[in-house]
Design a protein around this motif. Structure first.
Motif, PDB file in Angstrom:
ATOM      1  N   GLN A  73     -30.427 -16.503  45.470  1.00  0.00           N
ATOM      2  CA  GLN A  73     -29.194 -16.041  44.826  1.00  0.00           C
ATOM      3  C   GLN A  73     -28.242 -17.218  44.694  1.00  0.00           C
ATOM      4  N   ASP A 101     -37.763 -15.822  42.536  1.00  0.00           N
ATOM      5  CA  ASP A 101     -37.039 -14.690  41.972  1.00  0.00           C
ATOM      6  C   ASP A 101     -35.553 -15.034  42.034  1.00  0.00           C
ATOM      7  N   HIS A 102     -35.015 -15.582  40.935  1.00  0.00           N
ATOM      8  CA  HIS A 102     -33.656 -16.125  40.950  1.00  0.00           C
ATOM      9  C   HIS A 102     -32.635 -15.106  40.456  1.00  0.00           C
ATOM     10  N   HIS A 103     -31.556 -14.938  41.224  1.00  0.00           N
ATOM     11  CA  HIS A 103     -30.445 -14.054  40.871  1.00  0.00           C
ATOM     12  C   HIS A 103     -29.172 -14.896  40.851  1.00  0.00           C
ATOM     13  N   ARG A 104     -28.478 -14.899  39.743  1.00  0.00           N
ATOM     14  CA  ARG A 104     -27.273 -15.731  39.637  1.00  0.00           C
ATOM     15  C   ARG A 104     -26.148 -15.228  40.532  1.00  0.00           C
ATOM     16  N   SER A 135     -29.614  -6.138  46.499  1.00  0.00           N
ATOM     17  CA  SER A 135     -30.187  -6.064  45.149  1.00  0.00           C
ATOM     18  C   SER A 135     -31.325  -7.059  44.988  1.00  0.00           C
ATOM     19  N   ALA A 136     -31.180  -8.257  45.585  1.00  0.00           N
ATOM     20  CA  ALA A 136     -32.238  -9.260  45.485  1.00  0.00           C
ATOM     21  C   ALA A 136     -33.509  -8.776  46.184  1.00  0.00           C
ATOM     22  N   THR A 181     -35.272  -5.912  44.222  1.00  0.00           N
ATOM     23  CA  THR A 181     -35.998  -6.422  43.058  1.00  0.00           C
ATOM     24  C   THR A 181     -37.294  -7.113  43.480  1.00  0.00           C
TER      25      THR A 181
END
Length: 305
Positions: A58, A79-82, A88-89, A92
């Motif tokens: 993240q 698995d990149h989350h801005r 939530s990360a 997913t």
């Protein structure tokens, strides 16, 4: 220090050629700590060179060293989350996994030899076990003697209704009572039944995780209590978890970063909101047990602001 040889049920989870037969994936969430994550991945690869990994990153993207390691490895998915958000990360990354079993590991922790095998042995021992949590050895911090005495007193006075099978040498490992008291002692050898898992040393079957609805996405900021809330939903289905003292991690708490790093009033209001979400699962009596920790955190917050 952590060269713990697999034996008994743990060794049984390796095939004759030394491989692990279950389809597993280790998921490591991380927020703005790329160097710490890089070091953890290297440590994991030393013990499990071929195990699929998922990095639930993240905020900052992987830096050069980590990006090069991912490209070179071939069995790591990024698995990149801005935006930050550990819940939530994780939701997913877990729901998108093709593995039968996922294991969650903090980005500032290192597993010991036999860690994964111990989790699998417990999960495979009984289909009623919905998840497992392992033992944490905190390398840089420890509870004071006064804190331990107070904890033991509270467990004897307030935890008398907690079942015997939820204890190791008299200590309650990971249990939430109907009055909202949460006992956590994930630092002892042994085995116990739990309903409040430690998320940073955790394993579950992906099918079970999806069926129960995953972690509640309403948990925000410090995300306090999201594992305990998952445990409450499993318990309503008649299932609990297992504490596995042989599934050991060495925890090196990082002084900065992390998706729970917001400070001051923002941190406290997140904590208050997250407690309210957990109490929805426990019931209104849960506020009785929540009150002491809310007051304690409020006083601590005043001292820091």
């Amino acid at each position: 220090m952590c060269d713990i040889m697999c034996s008994g049920d743990v060794a049984a989870n390796r095939a004759a050629d030394g491989t692990i037969p279950d389809r597993c994936e280790i998921i490591i969430p991380s927020y703005n700590r790329p160097q710490r994550l890089y070091e953890t991945v290297r440590a994991v690869r030393h013990i499990y060179p071929d195990m699929p990994l998922c990095l639930a990153v993240q905020g900052e993207a992987a830096h050069d060293d980590l990006a090069a390691l991912v490209a070179r490895d071939g069995r790591i998915r990024l698995d990149h989350h801005r935006e930050p958000g550990v819940v939530s990360a994780l939701n997913t990354s877990i729901t998108s996994s093709t593995a039968d079993v996922v294991l969650l590991l903090d980005d500032d922790a290192v597993p010991c030899v036999g860690w994964l095998e111990a989790h699998l042995a417990a999960l495979n021992s009984d289909s009623r076990i919905a998840y497992t949590s392992g033992r944490e050895v905190n390398v840089t911090q420890s509870r004071s003697a006064i804190s331990e005495v107070l904890r033991i007193g509270a467990e004897k006075l307030l935890g008398f209704l907690v079942p015997v099978e939820c204890r190791v040498n008299g200590r309650i490992i990971g249990w939430t009572t109907r009055f909202g008291l949460i006992f956590t002692n994930f630092c002892h050898p042994g085995r116990a039944r739990i309903n409040a898992p430690m998320e940073g040393n955790f394993a579950t079957r992906t099918a079970d995780f999806r069926a129960v609805g995953g972690f509640d996405p309403r948990f925000i900021g410090n995300a306090w209590g999201y594992g305990a809330e998952l445990g409450q939903r499993f318990e309503r289905q008649g299932r609990t978890g297992a504490y596995v003292g042989d599934a050991i991690i060495l925890h090196y708490p990082h002084p900065s970063g992390g998706s729970r790093a917001r400070k001051g009033n923002t941190w406290y209001f997140d904590f208050l909101r997250n407690n309210a979400i957990l109490i929805e699962s426990i019931g209104a009596f849960g506020w009785a047990g929540a009150a002491p920790r809310l007051i304690k955190r409020y006083v601590q917050n005043l001292r820091l602001t």
